[in-house]
Design a protein around this motif. Structure first.
Motif, PDB file in Angstrom:
ATOM      1  N   GLU A 199       0.878  -1.186   0.184  1.00  0.00           N
ATOM      2  CA  GLU A 199      -0.016   0.108   0.015  1.00  0.00           C
ATOM      3  C   GLU A 199       0.914   1.203   0.148  1.00  0.00           C
ATOM      4  O   GLU A 199       2.189   1.219   0.534  1.00  0.00           O
ATOM      5  N   THR A 200       0.323   2.484  -0.455  1.00  0.00           N
ATOM      6  CA  THR A 200       1.264   3.545  -0.799  1.00  0.00           C
ATOM      7  C   THR A 200       1.403   3.920   0.838  1.00  0.00           C
ATOM      8  O   THR A 200       0.525   4.266   1.520  1.00  0.00           O
ATOM      9  N   LEU A 234      11.230   4.938  -1.480  1.00  0.00           N
ATOM     10  CA  LEU A 234      11.667   3.867  -2.156  1.00  0.00           C
ATOM     11  C   LEU A 234      11.254   3.952  -3.686  1.00  0.00           C
ATOM     12  O   LEU A 234      12.481   3.956  -4.472  1.00  0.00           O
ATOM     13  N   LEU A 235      10.133   4.124  -3.960  1.00  0.00           N
ATOM     14  CA  LEU A 235       9.856   4.364  -5.527  1.00  0.00           C
ATOM     15  C   LEU A 235      10.697   5.578  -6.170  1.00  0.00           C
ATOM     16  O   LEU A 235      10.983   5.499  -7.295  1.00  0.00           O
ATOM     17  N   HIS A 291       3.269  10.037  -8.495  1.00  0.00           N
ATOM     18  CA  HIS A 291       3.051  10.540  -7.274  1.00  0.00           C
ATOM     19  C   HIS A 291       3.539  12.100  -7.334  1.00  0.00           C
ATOM     20  O   HIS A 291       4.218  12.537  -6.255  1.00  0.00           O
ATOM     21  N   SER A 292       3.352  12.962  -8.347  1.00  0.00           N
ATOM     22  CA  SER A 292       3.896  14.018  -8.319  1.00  0.00           C
ATOM     23  C   SER A 292       3.627  15.160  -7.386  1.00  0.00           C
ATOM     24  O   SER A 292       4.344  15.856  -6.873  1.00  0.00           O
ATOM     25  N   GLU A 293       2.496  15.040  -6.728  1.00  0.00           N
ATOM     26  CA  GLU A 293       1.898  15.866  -5.752  1.00  0.00           C
ATOM     27  C   GLU A 293       2.737  15.728  -4.343  1.00  0.00           C
ATOM     28  O   GLU A 293       3.206  16.668  -3.805  1.00  0.00           O
ATOM     29  N   TYR A 294       3.143  14.403  -4.286  1.00  0.00           N
ATOM     30  CA  TYR A 294       3.936  14.238  -2.980  1.00  0.00           C
ATOM     31  C   TYR A 294       5.507  14.508  -3.199  1.00  0.00           C
ATOM     32  O   TYR A 294       5.844  15.279  -2.374  1.00  0.00           O
TER      33      TYR A 294
END
Length: 514
Positions: A42-43, A50-51, A81-84
């Motif tokens: 899960e995210t 790591l990603l 996941h650009s926003e994060y």
């Protein structure tokens, strides 16, 4: 069964080692396996971290193997996941994403195609990402990333034919005694491309080109297999020089530079001259702003009219330079005392110096808008009451983009940077509008900013540094405008050269009394 995150982190470190030791196939296989393992989770912040590291490895190994699929996987991770990542790892996010996109755009370094109007939007996006990283990186925090990002940004500017800005950035890295041969080699490539497009080869340019090959041939970071080619280039180019002593040439250039006025030395140092030779050399040839439309051009058109336009542009740019110089180095306290402003404790910086800065800012946009009119007149484009630098392209898009003209690519790139929605310098336009139509206050750096629809507050140091960048940006736009017209004139040169009439234009005599 899932592999523990701790083991995944160790595996990612092992992949990094494989990349460092050029075991790219092994690194790609490991990256694919670890991605499969991470997709089972899960995210979470740990997984996203790591990603992020894995995305960079996909981009690095994909570029080295010329594997666009691998590069695309890295980009997909970052953009999903650009926003994060923009919030948590913004500098590295912008840098890595730009590296991925430039790898795709350049076919992992193997593309032979120039930037054109079909692919320029992608290069503008890439440039935007490097600009974002450039504005955030602090040299003292990450010196290596700072230098690499500048080199990559300069490379994109070079590909968009913005030679003056690209050379300025390469020189800024070289002055730091960089160990990276990429700065020297890409500067050399920029000069060679400049020479090819503008037919502007001088002994000094050859000398500067040789420097890049010489630095690379002596660098331990260059593969040994490449060194014979660099040595061949050095020997070939050295044969074209009258003087073979590069150190003596460097000393002579330094003497010539010191013989000029302090103001001119400052203009050269800050990259504010309108002299083609001055893009790459600070010698005595750069003593005057000799930019002209007449150099190496044969034309049947009324070129005198356009040279008159250029005179007007040069005059206004000269005034901006003087005002900016005076704002930095001239004392004005007596004049400020005589003006007698009311003390309101509102913290506004109000004096002759700040007024000169504000005037410079307005004048730069005035010059840019005149360049738009200049181009519209020459290329027979539509001119309306509100025609300006930021909008003339959109209204004449089909005509301009039908032309095979490298300098128009540069102008399109410059316009993109000033776009208020996407451009990294779109806020300059907002400041200009506030200066012209609302109220803009310059305040100390310690001031707590609070803007509204009619009042804009800008810290004085930010305004001054942005103004210098705007001056250099305006200079680049002037060069690109001249180059676009010269290129078009060359394409239209009359076939019957024997019957052409030579016109000699002399420099103005400033001792003449009018």
């Amino acid at each position: 069964m899932k592999l523990e995150l701790k083991k995944i982190n160790e595996a990612i470190n092992a992949i990094s080692y494989s990349i460092d030791t050029e075991q790219y196939d092994e690194a790609l296989l490991g990256s694919e396996m670890i991605l499969n393992e991470l997709e089972k989770y899960e995210t979470s912040e740990s997984v996203l971290h790591l990603l992020f590291n894995l995305a960079g490895q996909f981009i690095d190994v994909g570029t080295s193997l010329r594997n666009k699929n691998a590069v695309s996987k890295g980009i997909k991770i970052l953009e999903t996941h650009s926003e994060y990542y923009e919030n948590q790892s913004n500098i590295n996010y912008y840098y890595n994403l730009a590296n991925g996109k430039i790898a795709l755009a350049n076919d992992c370094g193997y593309s032979e195609d120039d930037v054109n109007f079909k692919n320029i939007e992608l290069f503008n996006v890439i440039k935007n990402l490097y600009w974002k990283a450039y504005k955030l990186i602090k040299k003292e925090d990450n010196y290596v990333l700072y230098q690499q990002n500048i080199i990559n940004l300069a490379n994109v500017l070079k590909q968009q034919f913005r030679f003056s800005e690209a050379l300025q950035l390469y020189n800024s890295v070289i002055k730091e005694n960089t160990p990276y041969p990429q700065a020297w080699l890409n500067r050399t490539s920029c000069l060679e491309q400049f020479d090819q497009l503008l037919d502007h080869r001088t002994e000094k340019m050859i000398t500067e080109i040789i420097k890049g090959y010489k630095f690379a041939s002596e660098s331990p970071l260059i593969p040994k297999a490449w060194i014979p080619y660099y040595n061949h280039k050095i020997d070939y180019l050295t044969e074209q020089l009258n003087s073979k002593n590069l150190d003596l040439d460097e000393l002579e250039t330094s003497k010539e530079n010191s013989s000029m006025t302090e103001f001119r030395q400052w203009c050269i140092k800050e990259n504010l001259t309108l002299n083609i030779h001055g893009m790459y050399c600070p010698c005595i040839v750069n003593e005057r702003d000799t930019l002209t439309l007449f150099e190496n051009v044969v034309s049947s058109q009324n070129i005198l009219q356009y040279e008159q336009y250029l005179n007007r542009i040069k005059a206004e740019f000269s005034l901006v330079r003087v005002l900016y110089y005076e704002s930095k180095f001239t004392e004005s306290s007596k004049l400020d005392f005589e003006s007698c402003y009311s003390e309101l404790n509102e913290k506004e910086i109000i004096n002759i110096r700040s007024e000169k800065l504000r005037t410079c800012f307005r004048l730069c946009f005035s010059i840019l808008d005149k360049l738009a009119i200049f181009l519209c007149h020459y290329f027979l484009l539509k001119i309306e009451k509100n025609t300006a630098f930021n909008n003339f392209w959109h209204k004449n898009k089909s005509i301009l983009e039908s032309k095979d003209n490298f300098a128009l690519i540069a102008i399109n790139s410059l316009i993109y940077d000033l776009n208020e929605q996407n451009g990294q310098f779109g806020f300059y336009k907002k400041w200009r509008n506030s200066l012209e139509h609302h109220i803009l206050f310059l305040v100390p750096d310690s001031f707590e900013l609070s803007n509204d629809s009619t009042h804009t507050y800008v810290k004085i140091s930010e305004f001054a540094s942005s103004l210098l960048n705007l001056l250099q940006f305006t200079r680049s736009a002037i060069f690109s405008t001249v180059f676009s017209i010269v290129e078009d004139l060359r394409q239209k040169q009359p076939l019957d050269r024997e019957n052409t009439m030579e016109i000699k234009i002399h420099k103005k005599d400033f001792n003449q009394v009018y």
